[in-house]
Write a protein that holds these residues in place. Sequence first.
Motif: not given
Length: 311
Positions: A53-57, A106, A134, A137, A261-262
């Motif tokens: 899962p990822s939101t930002r990247t 990822r 990462h 980031q 980094p969230g």
Amino acid sequence: MMGRGLLGIEDLERADIETILETAERMQEVGRRDVKKVPTLRGRTIVNLFFEPSTRTRTSFEIAGKRLSADVVNFTPASSSLTKAETILDTAKNLDAMAPDAVVVRHAVAGVPKRIADELGAPVINAGDGAHEHPTQALLDLLTVREEKGRIDGLTVTIIGDVAHSRVARSDIYAFRKMGAEVRLAAPPTMLPADVESLGVKGFTSLREAIDGADVVMALRIQFERLAGALFPSVREYSATFGVDRAKLRYAKDDAIVMHPGPVNRGVELSHDLADHRPSVILDQVRNGVAIRMAVLYLLAGRTRVEREEE
Ligand code: CP
């Protein structure tokens, strides 16, 4: 400059990082326009291959590709032939046969982006692999610090939390060290990496000592999905000892900034107040993530397959 992809900060020279940051600084201007689009990567195809899962990247790679006019394809493992036992490598090879110009990967296991990169014609960008690296980031963190402080050389950066199991921390340690910053780590002994000395950083089990005089205070996310519960007695104790709030921040420089980094576990790594207000720059990090990913896509996917093969 980055060879056939971007797999980690460890592989980069300082000059490579400078080039990416300077390119990203030019890309920031596109994000301030009414029409946030340039034709730079028209006709190029980017595949986002996220097995975690990822939101930002994931979103910022998609936005970055679209701002450069590339066609962006988001591969969804749950609705793919992975569910019919096709291997990750076969999946990647089949996607590569459709001639993408960059593949963003990822995965929860360290080394998967490298394994895929070894087989593919397209450049591979590591969007986070296990506890390894990462890189984008770390690059967006550098860009944010440079935006705030005007430099990175000579700054003191304190990274707090589960450094031993954090790909963000590993990439940030390489990145900030290569750019001339002093890096300190603060964590319970179970969360400090065994190779602190060889990483060229100082490890502290006292947050106060680690933060003393710091320019940048970076809190890491507690990775509850990765056995974090076995690394400290209780969330309450972790938060009391290593959670950053305004009282603890007093030991840092007066103009210190706070980064994360969230996603943030509010009230655990950061107080609610710091999660939302300056001196935290969390949403600036996210904004700069688009510019960094535009820069990386431009530098890697801007060349044709023939140009890459001729190198
Ligand atoms: N910082 C980061 O990697 O966030 P995501 O997991 O939402 O992409």
